[in-house]
Design a protein around this motif. Structure first.
Motif, PDB file in Angstrom:
ATOM      1  N   THR A  49      44.598 -52.535  -4.242  1.00  0.00           N
ATOM      2  CA  THR A  49      44.268 -51.321  -4.730  1.00  0.00           C
ATOM      3  C   THR A  49      43.238 -51.552  -5.887  1.00  0.00           C
ATOM      4  N   GLN A  50      43.197 -52.871  -6.489  1.00  0.00           N
ATOM      5  CA  GLN A  50      42.131 -53.140  -7.476  1.00  0.00           C
ATOM      6  C   GLN A  50      40.899 -53.124  -6.804  1.00  0.00           C
ATOM      7  N   GLU A  51      40.748 -53.897  -5.512  1.00  0.00           N
ATOM      8  CA  GLU A  51      39.392 -53.835  -4.940  1.00  0.00           C
ATOM      9  C   GLU A  51      39.050 -52.529  -4.673  1.00  0.00           C
ATOM     10  N   ILE A  52      40.047 -51.500  -4.244  1.00  0.00           N
ATOM     11  CA  ILE A  52      39.543 -49.973  -3.745  1.00  0.00           C
ATOM     12  C   ILE A  52      38.999 -49.320  -5.006  1.00  0.00           C
ATOM     13  N   ARG A  53      39.484 -49.596  -5.991  1.00  0.00           N
ATOM     14  CA  ARG A  53      39.176 -49.087  -7.307  1.00  0.00           C
ATOM     15  C   ARG A  53      37.772 -49.634  -7.604  1.00  0.00           C
ATOM     16  N   SER A  95      41.568 -34.855 -14.805  1.00  0.00           N
ATOM     17  CA  SER A  95      42.570 -35.452 -15.460  1.00  0.00           C
ATOM     18  C   SER A  95      44.034 -35.025 -14.915  1.00  0.00           C
ATOM     19  N   GLY A  96      45.317 -35.777 -15.308  1.00  0.00           N
ATOM     20  CA  GLY A  96      46.256 -35.405 -15.136  1.00  0.00           C
ATOM     21  C   GLY A  96      46.781 -35.495 -13.710  1.00  0.00           C
ATOM     22  N   ASP A  97      47.559 -34.658 -13.258  1.00  0.00           N
ATOM     23  CA  ASP A  97      48.276 -34.697 -11.905  1.00  0.00           C
ATOM     24  C   ASP A  97      47.315 -34.547 -10.660  1.00  0.00           C
ATOM     25  N   GLY A  98      46.153 -33.570 -10.957  1.00  0.00           N
ATOM     26  CA  GLY A  98      45.440 -33.491  -9.855  1.00  0.00           C
ATOM     27  C   GLY A  98      44.601 -34.716  -9.745  1.00  0.00           C
ATOM     28  N   LYS A  99      44.087 -35.322 -10.742  1.00  0.00           N
ATOM     29  CA  LYS A  99      43.127 -36.473 -10.558  1.00  0.00           C
ATOM     30  C   LYS A  99      44.105 -37.753  -9.805  1.00  0.00           C
ATOM     31  N   ARG A 100      45.266 -38.026 -10.464  1.00  0.00           N
ATOM     32  CA  ARG A 100      46.136 -39.108  -9.967  1.00  0.00           C
ATOM     33  C   ARG A 100      46.467 -38.913  -8.189  1.00  0.00           C
ATOM     34  N   SER A 101      46.844 -37.614  -8.108  1.00  0.00           N
ATOM     35  CA  SER A 101      47.203 -37.443  -6.780  1.00  0.00           C
ATOM     36  C   SER A 101      46.097 -37.626  -5.952  1.00  0.00           C
ATOM     37  N   LEU A 102      44.671 -36.903  -6.370  1.00  0.00           N
ATOM     38  CA  LEU A 102      43.426 -37.275  -5.358  1.00  0.00           C
ATOM     39  C   LEU A 102      43.226 -38.501  -5.120  1.00  0.00           C
ATOM     40  N   ASP A 103      43.260 -39.281  -6.316  1.00  0.00           N
ATOM     41  CA  ASP A 103      42.963 -40.823  -6.386  1.00  0.00           C
ATOM     42  C   ASP A 103      43.967 -41.791  -5.646  1.00  0.00           C
ATOM     43  N   ASN A 104      45.211 -41.326  -5.733  1.00  0.00           N
ATOM     44  CA  ASN A 104      46.223 -41.952  -4.999  1.00  0.00           C
ATOM     45  C   ASN A 104      46.047 -41.806  -3.406  1.00  0.00           C
ATOM     46  N   ALA A 105      45.695 -40.472  -3.122  1.00  0.00           N
ATOM     47  CA  ALA A 105      45.380 -40.112  -1.549  1.00  0.00           C
ATOM     48  C   ALA A 105      44.413 -40.871  -1.113  1.00  0.00           C
ATOM     49  N   VAL A 106      43.193 -40.997  -1.874  1.00  0.00           N
ATOM     50  CA  VAL A 106      42.041 -41.717  -1.313  1.00  0.00           C
ATOM     51  C   VAL A 106      42.209 -43.232  -1.284  1.00  0.00           C
ATOM     52  N   ILE A 107      43.008 -43.784  -2.209  1.00  0.00           N
ATOM     53  CA  ILE A 107      43.440 -45.240  -2.209  1.00  0.00           C
ATOM     54  C   ILE A 107      44.299 -45.426  -0.702  1.00  0.00           C
ATOM     55  N   TRP A 108      45.279 -44.542  -0.566  1.00  0.00           N
ATOM     56  CA  TRP A 108      45.996 -44.745   0.577  1.00  0.00           C
ATOM     57  C   TRP A 108      45.123 -44.869   1.765  1.00  0.00           C
ATOM     58  N   ILE A 109      44.088 -43.827   1.722  1.00  0.00           N
ATOM     59  CA  ILE A 109      43.296 -43.520   2.880  1.00  0.00           C
ATOM     60  C   ILE A 109      42.648 -45.082   3.372  1.00  0.00           C
ATOM     61  N   TYR A 110      41.881 -45.700   2.414  1.00  0.00           N
ATOM     62  CA  TYR A 110      41.123 -46.770   2.193  1.00  0.00           C
ATOM     63  C   TYR A 110      42.012 -48.072   2.723  1.00  0.00           C
ATOM     64  N   ARG A 111      43.564 -47.788   2.226  1.00  0.00           N
ATOM     65  CA  ARG A 111      44.503 -49.086   2.568  1.00  0.00           C
ATOM     66  C   ARG A 111      44.635 -48.907   3.992  1.00  0.00           C
ATOM     67  N   HIS A 113      42.613 -48.015   6.529  1.00  0.00           N
ATOM     68  CA  HIS A 113      41.619 -48.444   7.241  1.00  0.00           C
ATOM     69  C   HIS A 113      40.798 -49.587   7.004  1.00  0.00           C
ATOM     70  N   PHE A 114      41.050 -50.377   5.926  1.00  0.00           N
ATOM     71  CA  PHE A 114      40.352 -51.303   5.466  1.00  0.00           C
ATOM     72  C   PHE A 114      41.440 -52.469   4.899  1.00  0.00           C
ATOM     73  N   THR A 115      40.953 -53.969   5.479  1.00  0.00           N
ATOM     74  CA  THR A 115      41.706 -54.889   4.628  1.00  0.00           C
ATOM     75  C   THR A 115      41.157 -55.383   3.391  1.00  0.00           C
ATOM     76  N   LEU A 116      41.672 -56.273   2.662  1.00  0.00           N
ATOM     77  CA  LEU A 116      41.337 -56.718   1.360  1.00  0.00           C
ATOM     78  C   LEU A 116      39.805 -57.585   1.693  1.00  0.00           C
ATOM     79  N   SER A 117      39.989 -58.193   2.539  1.00  0.00           N
ATOM     80  CA  SER A 117      38.552 -58.805   2.855  1.00  0.00           C
ATOM     81  C   SER A 117      37.565 -57.890   3.016  1.00  0.00           C
ATOM     82  N   GLU A 118      37.636 -56.769   4.181  1.00  0.00           N
ATOM     83  CA  GLU A 118      36.804 -55.935   4.387  1.00  0.00           C
ATOM     84  C   GLU A 118      36.127 -55.129   2.882  1.00  0.00           C
TER      85      GLU A 118
END
Length: 160
Positions: A49-53, A95-111, A113-118
């Motif tokens: 998650t840190q690397e995706i951010r 800000s708030g719930d919308g930003k958090r929800s969108l950021d979480n959704a995008v991070i899950w998508i990256y997780r 499709h990609f490994t930490l190394s990638e």
């Protein structure tokens, strides 16, 4: 808004899956979209998650958050939403719930499709001068490509 999001989806799909071509790309997109279930739950606070951010920050402004803000502004300019509705939507996305929800959704998508190394390799690319240039120009390239395609198809319709 669906068109803008679809074009963004196509752009990212083509950029990240260059080894898949033409019809296969659209079949993959269609298949993935049909079975996609959004996940906005809290993401693990781990190295991936840190690397995706870090990657999302390195890529700069061309992200789904910026696309949504642009679309809200466009809808406001066209009179499709009021200034108050636009402000409320912008606040929700930034800000708030919308930003958090969108950021979480995008991070899950990256997780998914990609490994930490990638992710680390992609981040290194975006931190390079070539990657920074790509980040700065990618949205313009997609826009110009879309305009070119529309004009070329317009010639077909006119019989030229």
């Amino acid at each position: 808004m669906k068109t803008a999001l679809f074009l963004l989806f196509i752009a990212f799909s083509n950029f990240f899956s260059a080894q898949i071509s033409g019809k296969d790309t659209f079949e993959k997109i269609k298949s993935e979209a049909a079975k996609y279930v959004i996940d906005t739950t809290a993401v693990p606070e781990d190295r991936l998650t840190q690397e995706i951010r870090k990657l999302r920050a390195a890529k700069g402004g061309f992200n789904i958050n910026e696309v949504l803000l642009f679309k809200i502004g466009e809808d406001k300019a066209k009179g499709e939403i009021t200034a108050a509705e636009a402000e409320k939507a912008e606040q929700y996305i930034t800000s708030g719930d919308g930003k958090r929800s969108l950021d979480n959704a995008v991070i899950w998508i990256y997780r998914k499709h990609f490994t930490l190394s990638e992710i680390k390799k992609i981040t290194r690319f975006y931190q390079s001068s070539a990657g920074q240039k790509m980040a700065e120009n990618f949205s313009v390239i997609i826009l110009e490509s879309t305009v070119a395609a529309e004009k070329i198809m317009g010639k077909l319709k006119k019989g030229k």
